[in-house]
Design a protein around this motif. Structure first.
Motif, PDB file in Angstrom:
ATOM      1  N   PHE A  15      -4.831  -4.473  73.894  1.00 42.81           N
ATOM      2  CA  PHE A  15      -6.183  -4.798  74.363  1.00 42.81           C
ATOM      3  C   PHE A  15      -7.238  -4.024  73.560  1.00 42.81           C
ATOM      4  O   PHE A  15      -8.358  -4.489  73.408  1.00 42.81           O
ATOM      5  CB  PHE A  15      -6.338  -4.462  75.857  1.00 42.81           C
ATOM      6  N   GLY A  16      -6.874  -2.847  73.067  1.00 41.27           N
ATOM      7  CA  GLY A  16      -7.814  -2.064  72.245  1.00 41.27           C
ATOM      8  C   GLY A  16      -8.137  -2.784  70.951  1.00 41.27           C
ATOM      9  O   GLY A  16      -9.303  -2.898  70.548  1.00 41.27           O
ATOM     10  N   HIS A  17      -7.107  -3.313  70.275  1.00 41.80           N
ATOM     11  CA  HIS A  17      -7.322  -4.097  69.045  1.00 41.80           C
ATOM     12  C   HIS A  17      -8.140  -5.356  69.350  1.00 41.80           C
ATOM     13  O   HIS A  17      -9.054  -5.705  68.605  1.00 41.80           O
ATOM     14  CB  HIS A  17      -5.984  -4.545  68.440  1.00 41.80           C
ATOM     15  N   LEU A  18      -7.780  -6.022  70.440  1.00 41.99           N
ATOM     16  CA  LEU A  18      -8.460  -7.281  70.794  1.00 41.99           C
ATOM     17  C   LEU A  18      -9.951  -7.063  71.035  1.00 41.99           C
ATOM     18  O   LEU A  18     -10.774  -7.895  70.664  1.00 41.99           O
ATOM     19  CB  LEU A  18      -7.838  -7.877  72.055  1.00 41.99           C
ATOM     20  N   ASP A  19     -10.247  -5.931  71.648  1.00 42.72           N
ATOM     21  CA  ASP A  19     -11.646  -5.594  71.902  1.00 42.72           C
ATOM     22  C   ASP A  19     -12.407  -5.446  70.574  1.00 42.72           C
ATOM     23  O   ASP A  19     -13.521  -5.946  70.429  1.00 42.72           O
ATOM     24  CB  ASP A  19     -11.685  -4.292  72.714  1.00 42.72           C
ATOM     25  N   ILE A  20     -11.773  -4.792  69.610  1.00 40.49           N
ATOM     26  CA  ILE A  20     -12.405  -4.625  68.290  1.00 40.49           C
ATOM     27  C   ILE A  20     -12.553  -5.998  67.613  1.00 40.49           C
ATOM     28  O   ILE A  20     -13.582  -6.294  66.988  1.00 40.49           O
ATOM     29  CB  ILE A  20     -11.561  -3.670  67.392  1.00 40.49           C
ATOM     30  N   ILE A  21     -11.551  -6.847  67.748  1.00 39.16           N
ATOM     31  CA  ILE A  21     -11.605  -8.193  67.145  1.00 39.16           C
ATOM     32  C   ILE A  21     -12.763  -8.994  67.750  1.00 39.16           C
ATOM     33  O   ILE A  21     -13.581  -9.575  67.021  1.00 39.16           O
ATOM     34  CB  ILE A  21     -10.267  -8.951  67.345  1.00 39.16           C
ATOM     35  N   GLU A  22     -12.858  -8.987  69.071  1.00 39.25           N
ATOM     36  CA  GLU A  22     -13.906  -9.784  69.735  1.00 39.25           C
ATOM     37  C   GLU A  22     -15.299  -9.286  69.376  1.00 39.25           C
ATOM     38  O   GLU A  22     -16.205 -10.079  69.122  1.00 39.25           O
ATOM     39  CB  GLU A  22     -13.710  -9.749  71.258  1.00 39.25           C
ATOM     40  N   ARG A  23     -15.462  -7.971  69.335  1.00 41.42           N
ATOM     41  CA  ARG A  23     -16.794  -7.430  69.003  1.00 41.42           C
ATOM     42  C   ARG A  23     -17.135  -7.677  67.535  1.00 41.42           C
ATOM     43  O   ARG A  23     -18.275  -8.017  67.197  1.00 41.42           O
ATOM     44  CB  ARG A  23     -16.841  -5.945  69.343  1.00 41.42           C
ATOM     45  N   LEU A 121     -14.341   2.463  75.989  1.00 39.97           N
ATOM     46  CA  LEU A 121     -13.871   3.624  76.757  1.00 39.97           C
ATOM     47  C   LEU A 121     -12.569   3.327  77.512  1.00 39.97           C
ATOM     48  O   LEU A 121     -11.687   4.170  77.625  1.00 39.97           O
ATOM     49  CB  LEU A 121     -14.967   4.027  77.750  1.00 39.97           C
ATOM     50  N   LYS A 122     -12.460   2.086  77.979  1.00 41.13           N
ATOM     51  CA  LYS A 122     -11.272   1.671  78.746  1.00 41.13           C
ATOM     52  C   LYS A 122      -9.988   1.810  77.942  1.00 41.13           C
ATOM     53  O   LYS A 122      -8.909   1.927  78.489  1.00 41.13           O
ATOM     54  CB  LYS A 122     -11.401   0.186  79.129  1.00 41.13           C
ATOM     55  N   TYR A 123     -10.111   1.704  76.597  1.00 41.15           N
ATOM     56  CA  TYR A 123      -8.913   1.665  75.750  1.00 41.15           C
ATOM     57  C   TYR A 123      -8.819   2.853  74.803  1.00 41.15           C
ATOM     58  O   TYR A 123      -8.038   2.825  73.856  1.00 41.15           O
ATOM     59  CB  TYR A 123      -8.899   0.363  74.940  1.00 41.15           C
ATOM     60  N   SER A 124      -9.592   3.902  75.062  1.00 43.33           N
ATOM     61  CA  SER A 124      -9.671   4.994  74.101  1.00 43.33           C
ATOM     62  C   SER A 124      -8.352   5.750  73.957  1.00 43.33           C
ATOM     63  O   SER A 124      -8.113   6.423  72.960  1.00 43.33           O
ATOM     64  CB  SER A 124     -10.792   5.954  74.500  1.00 43.33           C
ATOM     65  N   TYR A 125      -7.492   5.639  74.945  1.00 43.13           N
ATOM     66  CA  TYR A 125      -6.214   6.366  74.938  1.00 43.13           C
ATOM     67  C   TYR A 125      -5.071   5.492  74.410  1.00 43.13           C
ATOM     68  O   TYR A 125      -3.946   5.943  74.278  1.00 43.13           O
ATOM     69  CB  TYR A 125      -5.870   6.767  76.386  1.00 43.13           C
ATOM     70  N   LEU A 126      -5.385   4.221  74.149  1.00 42.84           N
ATOM     71  CA  LEU A 126      -4.329   3.224  73.972  1.00 42.84           C
ATOM     72  C   LEU A 126      -3.853   3.099  72.521  1.00 42.84           C
ATOM     73  O   LEU A 126      -4.650   2.972  71.608  1.00 42.84           O
ATOM     74  CB  LEU A 126      -4.899   1.876  74.448  1.00 42.84           C
ATOM     75  N   SER A 127      -2.537   3.132  72.325  1.00 45.33           N
ATOM     76  CA  SER A 127      -1.992   2.902  70.984  1.00 45.33           C
ATOM     77  C   SER A 127      -0.733   2.056  71.104  1.00 45.33           C
ATOM     78  O   SER A 127      -0.066   2.058  72.151  1.00 45.33           O
ATOM     79  CB  SER A 127      -1.652   4.233  70.301  1.00 45.33           C
ATOM     80  N   SER A 128      -0.410   1.347  70.033  1.00 45.53           N
ATOM     81  CA  SER A 128       0.784   0.494  70.029  1.00 45.53           C
ATOM     82  C   SER A 128       2.034   1.331  70.314  1.00 45.53           C
ATOM     83  O   SER A 128       2.933   0.883  71.030  1.00 45.53           O
ATOM     84  CB  SER A 128       0.934  -0.191  68.671  1.00 45.53           C
ATOM     85  N   SER A 129       2.096   2.538  69.751  1.00 44.80           N
ATOM     86  CA  SER A 129       3.316   3.340  69.936  1.00 44.80           C
ATOM     87  C   SER A 129       3.495   3.761  71.384  1.00 44.80           C
ATOM     88  O   SER A 129       4.621   3.778  71.898  1.00 44.80           O
ATOM     89  CB  SER A 129       3.352   4.533  68.992  1.00 44.80           C
ATOM     90  N   THR A 130       2.391   4.096  72.070  1.00 41.68           N
ATOM     91  CA  THR A 130       2.498   4.453  73.498  1.00 41.68           C
ATOM     92  C   THR A 130       3.042   3.277  74.297  1.00 41.68           C
ATOM     93  O   THR A 130       3.908   3.446  75.159  1.00 41.68           O
ATOM     94  CB  THR A 130       1.099   4.818  74.061  1.00 41.68           C
TER      95      THR A 130
END
Ligand code: ADP
Length: 164
Positions: A15-23, A121-130
């Motif tokens: 979702f973090g990547h998707l947010d960057i894509i959409e913006r 902010l919602k995805y600031s902790y999120l990574s593919s590896s996690t």
């Protein structure tokens, strides 16, 4: 026409990547999501799988396309006619690496700029590896990745898909 390239491993897309894509899709006329083939990291998903997962998710975004690439990001950006490379910044831990990367790219290609979008902010902790680690221990990954990605992760890991 402003063309941008958002490169990454996307192993898998979150979702973090998707947010960057959409913006980014709102800022630039055309956006290419570039899935890197020759990453130093050994990916969980093949290049085809990573591309397929993203392509399902960007269907509604008319100015976005996903492609795979190998070699230097700046060379690939040039081949697409992109003058901007988009990267996402989460915490300070990303900063040093991203700064070095963008400055190196600038030396190699003065005509291409890197634009950083700070994470939602919602995805600031999120990574593919996690996400992969949580899934491998049977954790619920629904807050982090879309459903098509959840299914692919569980299929790959041979673990159970947690349904509603
Ligand atoms: P790479 O291996 O090139 O770092 P990633 O797929 O991990 O590729 O990430 C691609 C880009 O997306 C990077 O710029 C990274 O900082 C950014 N990114 C990753 N996760 C997030 C997130 N949760 N929020 C915003 N940006 C992110």
């Amino acid at each position: 026409m402003r063309i941008a390239l958002y490169p990454g491993s996307f192993d898998p897309v979150t979702f973090g990547h998707l947010d960057i894509i959409e913006r980014s899709a709102k800022i630039f006329d055309r956006l290419f999501v570039g899935v890197l083939v020759n990453s130093v990291k050994t990916p969980l998903f093949s290049m085809e799988e990573r591309v397929r997962m993203i392509s399902v998710l960007i269907k509604g975004l008319k100015n976005v396309e996903v492609r795979s690439f190998s070699g230097l990001t700046v060379d690939y950006a040039r081949s697409l006619g992109a003058t901007v490379i988009v990267r996402g910044l989460r915490a300070v831990t990303d900063f040093e690496y991203e700064l070095q990367l963008s400055q190196t790219n600038k030396v190699m290609a003065a005509d291409i700029d890197t634009v950083f979008l700070t994470t939602n902010l919602k995805y600031s902790y999120l990574s593919s590896s996690t996400v992969k680690e949580i899934a491998s221990y049977g954790g619920d990954i629904r807050p982090f990745v879309p459903e098509n990605v959840i299914r692919e992760i569980h299929r790959k890991l041979g673990t159970d898909f947690i349904a509603e």
